[in-house]
Design a protein around this motif. Sequence first.
Motif, PDB file in Angstrom:
ATOM      1  N   GLU A  13      30.459  26.975 -13.928  1.00  0.00           N
ATOM      2  CA  GLU A  13      31.390  27.871 -14.591  1.00  0.00           C
ATOM      3  C   GLU A  13      32.823  27.415 -14.348  1.00  0.00           C
ATOM      4  OE1 GLU A  13      30.954  32.003 -14.061  1.00  0.00           O
ATOM      5  OE2 GLU A  13      28.840  32.054 -14.640  1.00  0.00           O
ATOM      6  N   ALA A  14      33.585  27.299 -15.416  1.00  0.00           N
ATOM      7  CA  ALA A  14      34.984  26.880 -15.330  1.00  0.00           C
ATOM      8  C   ALA A  14      35.853  27.894 -16.064  1.00  0.00           C
ATOM      9  CB  ALA A  14      35.166  25.495 -15.944  1.00  0.00           C
ATOM     10  N   PRO A  38      31.766  16.857 -16.274  1.00  0.00           N
ATOM     11  CA  PRO A  38      30.344  16.782 -15.948  1.00  0.00           C
ATOM     12  C   PRO A  38      29.519  17.568 -16.957  1.00  0.00           C
ATOM     13  CG  PRO A  38      31.661  17.441 -14.035  1.00  0.00           C
ATOM     14  CD  PRO A  38      32.547  17.532 -15.225  1.00  0.00           C
ATOM     15  N   ALA A  39      28.335  17.093 -17.250  1.00  0.00           N
ATOM     16  CA  ALA A  39      27.430  17.825 -18.133  1.00  0.00           C
ATOM     17  C   ALA A  39      27.165  19.210 -17.554  1.00  0.00           C
ATOM     18  CB  ALA A  39      26.122  17.057 -18.288  1.00  0.00           C
ATOM     19  N   ALA A 195      38.799  17.538 -11.675  1.00  0.00           N
ATOM     20  CA  ALA A 195      37.927  18.387 -12.487  1.00  0.00           C
ATOM     21  C   ALA A 195      37.697  19.729 -11.816  1.00  0.00           C
ATOM     22  CB  ALA A 195      36.606  17.678 -12.750  1.00  0.00           C
ATOM     23  N   ALA A 196      37.569  19.736 -10.493  1.00  0.00           N
ATOM     24  CA  ALA A 196      37.352  20.988  -9.769  1.00  0.00           C
ATOM     25  C   ALA A 196      38.590  21.876  -9.825  1.00  0.00           C
ATOM     26  CB  ALA A 196      36.972  20.696  -8.318  1.00  0.00           C
ATOM     27  N   ALA A 197      39.782  21.291  -9.650  1.00  0.00           N
ATOM     28  CA  ALA A 197      41.021  22.073  -9.724  1.00  0.00           C
ATOM     29  C   ALA A 197      41.203  22.636 -11.124  1.00  0.00           C
ATOM     30  CB  ALA A 197      42.213  21.201  -9.334  1.00  0.00           C
ATOM     31  N   TRP A 198      40.918  21.821 -12.127  1.00  0.00           N
ATOM     32  CA  TRP A 198      40.992  22.286 -13.519  1.00  0.00           C
ATOM     33  C   TRP A 198      40.033  23.441 -13.743  1.00  0.00           C
ATOM     34  CZ3 TRP A 198      37.138  22.255 -17.261  1.00  0.00           C
ATOM     35  CH2 TRP A 198      37.567  22.522 -18.581  1.00  0.00           C
ATOM     36  N   LEU A 206      46.181  20.853  -9.439  1.00  0.00           N
ATOM     37  CA  LEU A 206      46.036  19.923 -10.554  1.00  0.00           C
ATOM     38  C   LEU A 206      47.291  19.072 -10.717  1.00  0.00           C
ATOM     39  CD1 LEU A 206      44.196  19.044 -12.867  1.00  0.00           C
ATOM     40  CD2 LEU A 206      45.205  20.847 -14.258  1.00  0.00           C
ATOM     41  N   ALA A 207      48.456  19.713 -10.656  1.00  0.00           N
ATOM     42  CA  ALA A 207      49.715  18.972 -10.789  1.00  0.00           C
ATOM     43  C   ALA A 207      49.859  17.931  -9.690  1.00  0.00           C
ATOM     44  CB  ALA A 207      50.890  19.939 -10.770  1.00  0.00           C
TER      45      ALA A 207
END
Length: 276
Positions: A13-14, A38-39, A195-198, A206-207
Motif C-alpha cells: 500500500e502506497a 515494485p510489482a 520508493a519507500a519514502a515515496w 524523498l527530497a
Amino acid sequence: MLLTACQAEPTVEARPAMWLVADDDTRIYMFGTMHALPAGTDWDEGQVAAAIGKADELMLELSPEQLAEAGAVFRELAPRAAPLAMRARLPAKAFAGYRAIEGDDPLGGDGLDDWAVLVLMGQRVAARAELSPADGVEAGLTAAFRHADKPVRGLESAKAQLMLFETLDPATQRALLVRAAANADRAERDVIAMAAAWSRGDVDALAKIVNEDVDEVPAARKALLTDRNRRWTAWVEQRLNRPGTVLMAVGAGHLVGDDGVPTMLAAAGYQVVRVQ
C-alpha cells in the motif's frame, strides 16, 4: 500445501504525496510519480483515485507517443564521436563500481557519452532492485485515462528531455557519472529507500535522497531540476487561465524541496494545498 505458480504479487500500500492549486474554475492536481515501482504497489487509491476520476486530462512529462520515441532518440544522441574506455574515464573506485553494476551484461559504455552511461546504469540498478517501468505510475495513469477516453499529454518532447543531458558540459557529465559509479555499492539500497519514502508520502526523506548527489553538481541541478521546475510552474500558471481539472503527474523529485513546483507556486502567491 503447494503454492500455485501464478500466485499474485503481494500488495504494497502506497499513499504518495499530491498537491492541489485551484481558482474559481480550474483545479490542477500535482502528483509526484515514481517512473518504476515494485510489482504489486497499490498507489492509485485515496485522494489519487479521486483526482483520477475528477480530471479531464492527464499531463505527464512525456506523452505516450513521445515516450515511445525515447528509445530511438537515445540511440541517436548517446554515441560518442570516438570511443573512450570507461577505465580511462573513471578513478579506480568508480570504475570498480561501474563494473559491479555492469556485471556479466556489458553496458557498452566505451562507445557512449557519459550522460548515456549514467542513464543505463540507473536503469540497471532499478531492474536489480525489482522496480519496473511497467509497474510505474505513468504506465498505470496512462492506462486509466485511455480507458476513460480522456486525453494524455506531455510537458516535454523526448528529444528535448534527453538534450538536457546531452547539452550538459563535459565536466558536469563526468562529475555525475563518477559520483554514481563510486556510490554503486549503495545504489540499490538508495532506490529502494526512495520508493519507500515515496510510498509513505515522506517528502523530506524523498527530497534528501533525490537531491543528495545532484546537489554536489550545481550545473546539473539547475538544468535537470530547477530550470524545468520553473518552466512547469509557468505552465501551471498559464493553465489556470482555462477552466477544467487536470492531473499533472511528474517525477516526485520535481515537487519536493525548496525549488519544487509547489514551493515555486506558493512563492508566486498561489494557495497550494497538500491533499494527500
